[in-house]
Scaffold this motif. Structure first.
Motif, short mmCIF file in Angstrom:
data_model
loop_
_atom_site.label_atom_id
_atom_site.label_comp_id
_atom_site.label_asym_id
_atom_site.label_seq_id
_atom_site.Cartn_x
_atom_site.Cartn_y
_atom_site.Cartn_z
N ARG A 170 0.86 -1.18 0.00
CA ARG A 170 0.00 0.00 0.00
C ARG A 170 0.90 1.24 0.00
NH1 ARG A 170 -5.27 -0.64 1.71
NH2 ARG A 170 -5.23 1.45 2.61
N CYS A 171 0.53 2.27 -0.77
CA CYS A 171 1.29 3.53 -0.76
C CYS A 171 0.87 4.38 0.43
CB CYS A 171 1.06 4.29 -2.06
SG CYS A 171 1.83 3.49 -3.49
N PRO A 172 1.77 5.30 0.89
CA PRO A 172 1.41 6.15 2.04
C PRO A 172 0.21 7.04 1.71
CG PRO A 172 3.78 6.22 1.60
CD PRO A 172 3.15 5.54 0.43
N ASP A 173 -0.53 7.36 2.74
CA ASP A 173 -1.66 8.25 2.53
C ASP A 173 -1.16 9.61 2.07
OD1 ASP A 173 -3.44 6.29 3.29
OD2 ASP A 173 -3.46 6.91 5.40
N LEU A 174 -1.84 10.20 1.11
CA LEU A 174 -1.50 11.53 0.59
C LEU A 174 -2.54 12.55 1.03
CD1 LEU A 174 -0.39 10.72 -3.08
CD2 LEU A 174 1.07 11.12 -1.08
N THR A 175 -2.06 13.74 1.31
CA THR A 175 -2.98 14.83 1.66
C THR A 175 -2.99 15.86 0.52
OG1 THR A 175 -1.24 16.04 2.80
CG2 THR A 175 -2.59 14.56 4.14
N ALA A 176 -4.08 16.53 0.40
CA ALA A 176 -4.18 17.55 -0.66
C ALA A 176 -3.17 18.69 -0.38
CB ALA A 176 -5.58 18.10 -0.71
N PRO A 177 -2.65 19.30 -1.45
CA PRO A 177 -1.71 20.42 -1.23
C PRO A 177 -2.44 21.60 -0.57
CG PRO A 177 -2.32 20.28 -3.55
CD PRO A 177 -2.89 19.08 -2.88
N VAL A 178 -1.68 22.40 0.15
CA VAL A 178 -2.27 23.61 0.76
C VAL A 178 -2.80 24.51 -0.35
CG1 VAL A 178 -1.81 25.62 2.22
CG2 VAL A 178 -0.68 23.42 2.71
N ASN A 179 -3.99 25.00 -0.17
CA ASN A 179 -4.67 25.83 -1.17
C ASN A 179 -4.97 25.04 -2.44
OD1 ASN A 179 -4.61 28.27 0.46
ND2 ASN A 179 -2.40 28.37 -0.03
N VAL A 200 -8.55 28.69 -6.97
CA VAL A 200 -8.52 29.84 -7.88
C VAL A 200 -7.54 30.86 -7.32
CG1 VAL A 200 -9.85 31.70 -8.92
CG2 VAL A 200 -10.89 29.43 -8.62
N GLY A 201 -6.71 31.37 -8.16
CA GLY A 201 -5.71 32.36 -7.75
C GLY A 201 -4.41 31.73 -7.36
N TYR A 202 -4.35 30.32 -7.47
CA TYR A 202 -3.12 29.64 -7.11
C TYR A 202 -2.66 28.81 -8.30
CZ TYR A 202 -3.93 30.97 -2.29
OH TYR A 202 -4.13 31.70 -1.15
N VAL A 203 -1.34 28.67 -8.39
CA VAL A 203 -0.73 27.96 -9.51
C VAL A 203 -0.03 26.72 -8.96
CG1 VAL A 203 0.92 28.07 -11.40
CG2 VAL A 203 -0.45 30.09 -10.83
N ARG A 204 -0.26 25.59 -9.69
CA ARG A 204 0.35 24.32 -9.25
C ARG A 204 1.79 24.28 -9.65
NH1 ARG A 204 -2.06 21.12 -12.45
NH2 ARG A 204 -0.27 20.71 -13.81
N THR A 205 2.58 23.84 -8.72
CA THR A 205 3.98 23.61 -9.01
C THR A 205 4.26 22.14 -8.73
OG1 THR A 205 4.58 25.86 -8.32
CG2 THR A 205 6.37 24.23 -8.46
N GLY A 206 4.42 21.36 -9.78
CA GLY A 206 4.64 19.90 -9.65
C GLY A 206 3.72 19.14 -10.59
N ALA A 207 3.72 17.80 -10.41
CA ALA A 207 2.96 16.93 -11.32
C ALA A 207 1.45 17.06 -11.11
CB ALA A 207 3.38 15.46 -11.12
N PHE A 208 0.73 16.86 -12.20
CA PHE A 208 -0.73 16.93 -12.15
C PHE A 208 -1.32 15.75 -11.39
CE2 PHE A 208 -4.68 15.44 -14.19
CZ PHE A 208 -5.51 16.48 -13.86
N VAL A 225 3.58 15.13 -3.99
CA VAL A 225 2.43 16.03 -4.01
C VAL A 225 2.92 17.43 -4.44
CG1 VAL A 225 0.63 17.11 -2.61
CG2 VAL A 225 1.32 14.73 -2.19
N PRO A 226 2.23 18.04 -5.41
CA PRO A 226 2.68 19.37 -5.86
C PRO A 226 2.35 20.45 -4.80
CG PRO A 226 0.63 18.78 -6.93
CD PRO A 226 1.04 17.57 -6.11
N THR A 227 2.75 21.70 -5.11
CA THR A 227 2.44 22.82 -4.22
C THR A 227 1.60 23.83 -5.00
OG1 THR A 227 4.46 23.98 -4.84
CG2 THR A 227 4.58 22.51 -2.90
N CYS A 228 0.83 24.61 -4.28
CA CYS A 228 0.01 25.65 -4.89
C CYS A 228 0.50 27.02 -4.35
CB CYS A 228 -1.47 25.46 -4.55
SG CYS A 228 -2.18 23.96 -5.27
N THR A 229 0.96 27.89 -5.28
CA THR A 229 1.46 29.22 -4.89
C THR A 229 0.57 30.29 -5.47
OG1 THR A 229 2.95 29.26 -6.79
CG2 THR A 229 3.84 28.41 -4.73
N ARG A 230 0.47 31.41 -4.72
CA ARG A 230 -0.43 32.49 -5.18
C ARG A 230 0.14 33.08 -6.46
NH1 ARG A 230 -4.19 35.60 -2.63
NH2 ARG A 230 -3.69 34.59 -0.65
#
Length: 391
Positions: free
Chosen positions: A330-339, A361-369, A383-388
């Motif tokens: 089993r893979c580790p549990d993943l949490t949604a990125p902040v924002n 909305v207003g945030y841009v993903r940095t990393g894989a879809f 897990v990618p990151t979301c930046t304003r």
């Protein structure tokens, strides 16, 4: 001198009879003759006083026969009986009465003098079919027809079905008839019957019924056809329910000695192939033998996910309902990125599960879809990151 007078008197009487034509002269009709008694004879046709012209008849008593002399005597002139010499009868005794087959003699005892009568009667169980029942001693011989006795017959017997009788008919007293049944049949009733003196049978004709074998019970998880049949030559078949295998003869036959030709079979479950537990997993129950309709549960060790179906069932045809699954990490549990968010929002951390990521909305993903749970228990992407967004 006196003898001459008698001769003269006789000549005169003869002359008078001749002159009178044989009839009694009137002057002598009132004169009577003395009674004439002859041994062993019976007198008839006359009675005392015996007058001139009376005629007496003589017969030998029963059992005696005429030897010499006349049977008829006539009183003449009131002085003498005319007709020649008197009747003389022969009355010799007899020996013992003759034996008659199937008959007994009674009513007479020795000595057996002339005129003795003996009675014959057929023995018990025999009847008269001819001849006479009385025999008389007549001058040293037993007269009368010989009694003929024959055994009393009994009604005709019917041969029992599936059997025979010995000896064959017709039957009469005191014959004994024996009954036997054919092979595979049992005698119900008396094995023999006797023709009795009254012309009836001592016992009725028995019957021959098929020999019965012990009652059979259907094997567990099977049936027998036909149900309840136990008679001689009956064939019973056994059939197992689906998923069960017949061990033994598929049919048995009831034999003449009341036993079955084979033992009743059994129905045992069909066996499915042995299962191997998956790597990093286990089977319950562990085996090694499985049969219809066993179920086997497949479990994986902690940290591993089952890929496949559980439980599995051993089917009636001896195959498994599904193949054994595999246990993958089993893979580790993943949490949604902040924002941001993940899809699906929870779970989906098994091998080959895919999780996608989006930013608010207003945030841009940095990393894989998206990211995929790999066979080694790691995700293909972090897990990618979301930046304003900068304006």
């Amino acid at each position: 001198m006196r003898s001459n007078l008698w001769i003269s008197a006789i000549l005169v009487l003869v002359l008078l009879e001749t002159i009178d034509g044989g009839r009694c002269p009137r002057r002598f009709r009132r004169r009577g003759c003395r009674a004439l008694t002859l041994p062993n004879t019976i007198r008839s046709n006359c009675q005392a006083p015996f007058r001139c012209g009376d005629e007496c008849r003589y017969e030998c008593v029963p059992g005696c026969v005429k030897r010499t002399g006349a049977r008829v005597r006539v009183c003449r002139f009131g002085r003498y009986w005319r007709g020649g010499r008197g009747l003389k009868c022969s009355c010799r005794p007899c020996g013992a009465p003759p034996d008659v087959r199937y008959a007994g003699v009674s009513g007479c005892t020795a000595p057996f003098t002339a005129g003795t009568t003996c009675s014959y009667q057929c023995n018990t169980g025999f009847r008269r079919v001819g001849g006479g029942e009385i025999r008389m001693c007549v001058d040293g011989r037993w007269e009368g027809s010989t009694l003929n006795c024959a055994a009393i017959p009994c009604p005709t017997l019917t041969v029992p079905a599936f059997g025979s009788l010995t000896p064959p008919g017709p039957h009469s007293y005191p014959i004994r008839v024996t009954f036997t049944c054919n092979t595979g049949y049992a005698l119900n009733g008396a094995s023999s019957t006797t023709c009795q003196a009254n012309g009836t049978w001592s016992d009725p004709v028995p019957t021959c019924t098929p020999v019965q074998c012990p009652t059979l019970t259907a094997p567990a998880n099977g049936v027998l056809i036909p149900i309840g049949a136990t008679s001689y030559q009956v064939r019973v078949m056994f059939i197992c329910n689906p998923g069960y295998h017949l061990n033994g003869a598929s049919s048995v036959t009831c034999r003449a000695d009341g036993t079955w030709s084979n033992s009743a079979p059994t129905c045992t479950p069909r066996v499915c192939p042995t299962l191997t537990p998956p790597t990093n997993g286990a089977l319950s129950p562990p085996g090694p033998a499985y049969s219809y309709p066993n179920q086997v549960t497949v479990t994986c060790n902690p940290g591993y996910q089952l890929n496949g179906v559980s439980p599995m069932t051993c089917q009636a045809d001896g195959t498994w309902s599904n193949p054994v699954g595999t246990c993958t990490p089993r893979c580790p549990d993943l949490t949604a990125p902040v924002n941001g968010a993940r899809t699906p929002p929870t779970g989906e951390n098994s091998y080959q599960d895919v999780i996608t990521f989006t930013c608010n909305v207003g945030y841009v993903r940095t990393g894989a879809f998206d990211t995929t749970c790999q066979a080694d228990g790691t995700w293909s992407n972090p897990v990618p990151t979301c930046t304003r967004m900068m304006i």
